[in-house]
Scaffold this motif. Structure first.
Motif, PDB file in Angstrom:
ATOM      1  N   LEU A  56       0.957  -1.082   0.040  1.00  0.00           N
ATOM      2  CA  LEU A  56      -0.083  -0.014   0.042  1.00  0.00           C
ATOM      3  C   LEU A  56       0.559   1.284   0.010  1.00  0.00           C
ATOM      4  O   LEU A  56       1.925   1.228   0.736  1.00  0.00           O
ATOM      5  N   SER A  57       0.485   2.454  -0.522  1.00  0.00           N
ATOM      6  CA  SER A  57       1.136   3.553  -0.586  1.00  0.00           C
ATOM      7  C   SER A  57       0.761   4.206   0.681  1.00  0.00           C
ATOM      8  O   SER A  57       0.124   3.715   1.568  1.00  0.00           O
ATOM      9  N   GLN A  77      -2.625   5.252   1.295  1.00  0.00           N
ATOM     10  CA  GLN A  77      -3.754   4.077   1.204  1.00  0.00           C
ATOM     11  C   GLN A  77      -3.433   3.482   2.793  1.00  0.00           C
ATOM     12  O   GLN A  77      -4.540   3.261   3.400  1.00  0.00           O
ATOM     13  N   ALA A  78      -2.070   3.288   3.127  1.00  0.00           N
ATOM     14  CA  ALA A  78      -1.802   2.755   4.616  1.00  0.00           C
ATOM     15  C   ALA A  78      -2.330   3.507   5.586  1.00  0.00           C
ATOM     16  O   ALA A  78      -2.640   3.177   6.708  1.00  0.00           O
ATOM     17  N   LEU A  89      -5.892   2.732   5.999  1.00  0.00           N
ATOM     18  CA  LEU A  89      -6.134   1.543   6.584  1.00  0.00           C
ATOM     19  C   LEU A  89      -5.909   1.514   8.254  1.00  0.00           C
ATOM     20  O   LEU A  89      -6.830   0.943   8.912  1.00  0.00           O
ATOM     21  N   GLY A 120      -6.495   3.939  -6.744  1.00  0.00           N
ATOM     22  CA  GLY A 120      -6.195   2.892  -5.770  1.00  0.00           C
ATOM     23  C   GLY A 120      -7.282   2.585  -4.786  1.00  0.00           C
ATOM     24  O   GLY A 120      -7.017   2.127  -3.688  1.00  0.00           O
ATOM     25  N   LEU A 175      -7.548  -0.538  -2.174  1.00  0.00           N
ATOM     26  CA  LEU A 175      -7.517  -0.134  -0.659  1.00  0.00           C
ATOM     27  C   LEU A 175      -8.714  -0.727   0.095  1.00  0.00           C
ATOM     28  O   LEU A 175      -8.621  -1.519   1.246  1.00  0.00           O
ATOM     29  N   GLU A 219      -8.378  -4.275   0.915  1.00  0.00           N
ATOM     30  CA  GLU A 219      -7.586  -4.499   2.179  1.00  0.00           C
ATOM     31  C   GLU A 219      -8.165  -4.184   3.313  1.00  0.00           C
ATOM     32  O   GLU A 219      -8.092  -4.834   4.502  1.00  0.00           O
TER      33      GLU A 219
END
Ligand SMILES: Nc1ncnc2c1ncn2[C@@H]1O[C@H](COP(=O)(O)OP(=O)(O)OP(=O)(O)O)[C@@H](O)[C@H]1O
Length: 201
Positions: free
Chosen positions: A85-86, A89-90, A93, A111, A115, A118
């Motif tokens: 994940l970028s 994105q992280a 999350l 993305g 995401l 995830e």
């Protein structure tokens, strides 16, 4: 109380799998050719029926994200590399992991779907739920959007048909229907994809 049913799919969009709701099963079989699906009253009977297919296609059978999921041998050679994940994105999350409510949007191809997958994985691990798949509701505003995330429409999940009528009438319908009431009471996390549809309609 409505009797519980299990829907075993030997051939479907998501491969061999057992579903505990017809709505979810329907997503996996509708429009898919040479479907093999059967309804069972017990999980054990459903597993016994699907097992020969699993023995041929899988070396591992894991319980978790789905009632029964498989790791097909032939998929491994063609499987895309693990996604890292970028930072953005992280970050989102992590907010979900901490129990936050999140709304994320962005231009095409940035993305969001990656995401979302995830997030779904992470929430299903966190809330396995009494009905296994029921604690994390994966929904979208439209049927097409819901298929790409393996979910159902928000209206279908909510059990409100077209959503016509007053809030009192719709909530009365939910409260008066065993399986709908249990679904609402059992949900820990509600995911709604393509919410922009609701803003424009
Ligand atoms: N962290 C990542 N690492 C590698 N590839 C990624 C990552 N995130 C997304 N991608 C890839 O970028 C492409 C677009 O991602 P995705 O489909 O999630 O975008 P999207 O925002 O949902 O697009 P759309 O709005 O058009 O549906 C896909 O090929 C996906 O595999």
């Amino acid at each position: 109380m409505a009797e519980k049913s299990y829907f075993a799919v030997k051939k479907g969009r998501e491969g061999p799998k057992i579903y505990d709701s017809w709505e979810e099963c329907q997503m996996a079989v509708t429009g898919y050719s040479r479907v093999e699906v059967k309804k069972f009253k017990s999980l054990t009977a459903a597993e016994a029926w699907i097992l020969p297919v699993l023995m041929c296609t899988a070396s591992t059978i894991s319980y978790g994200e789905n009632i029964l999921s498989v790791d097909p041998i032939e998929d491994r050679a063609t499987r895309p590399p693990e996604i890292v994940l970028s930072e953005e994105q992280a970050h989102i999350l992590n907010k979900v992991k901490k129990g936050g409510n999140v709304f994320f949007t962005g231009p095409a191809g940035t993305g969001k779907t990656v995401l979302l997958h995830e997030i779904i994985k992470c929430l299903r691990l966190r809330f396995p739920g009494p009905g296994r798949q029921t604690a994390v509701a994966v929904t979208a505003s439209t049927g097409i959007a819901s298929i790409s995330i393996g979910g159902t429409t928000l209206h279908s999940w909510a059990g409100i048909g077209l959503g016509e009528g007053t809030a009192e009438r719709l909530s009365g319908k939910i409260l008066g229907t065993d399986y709908l009431r249990e679904r609402w009471q059992g949900v820990e996390s509600l995911i709604i994809d393509e919410t922009v549809y609701y803003l424009t309609n």
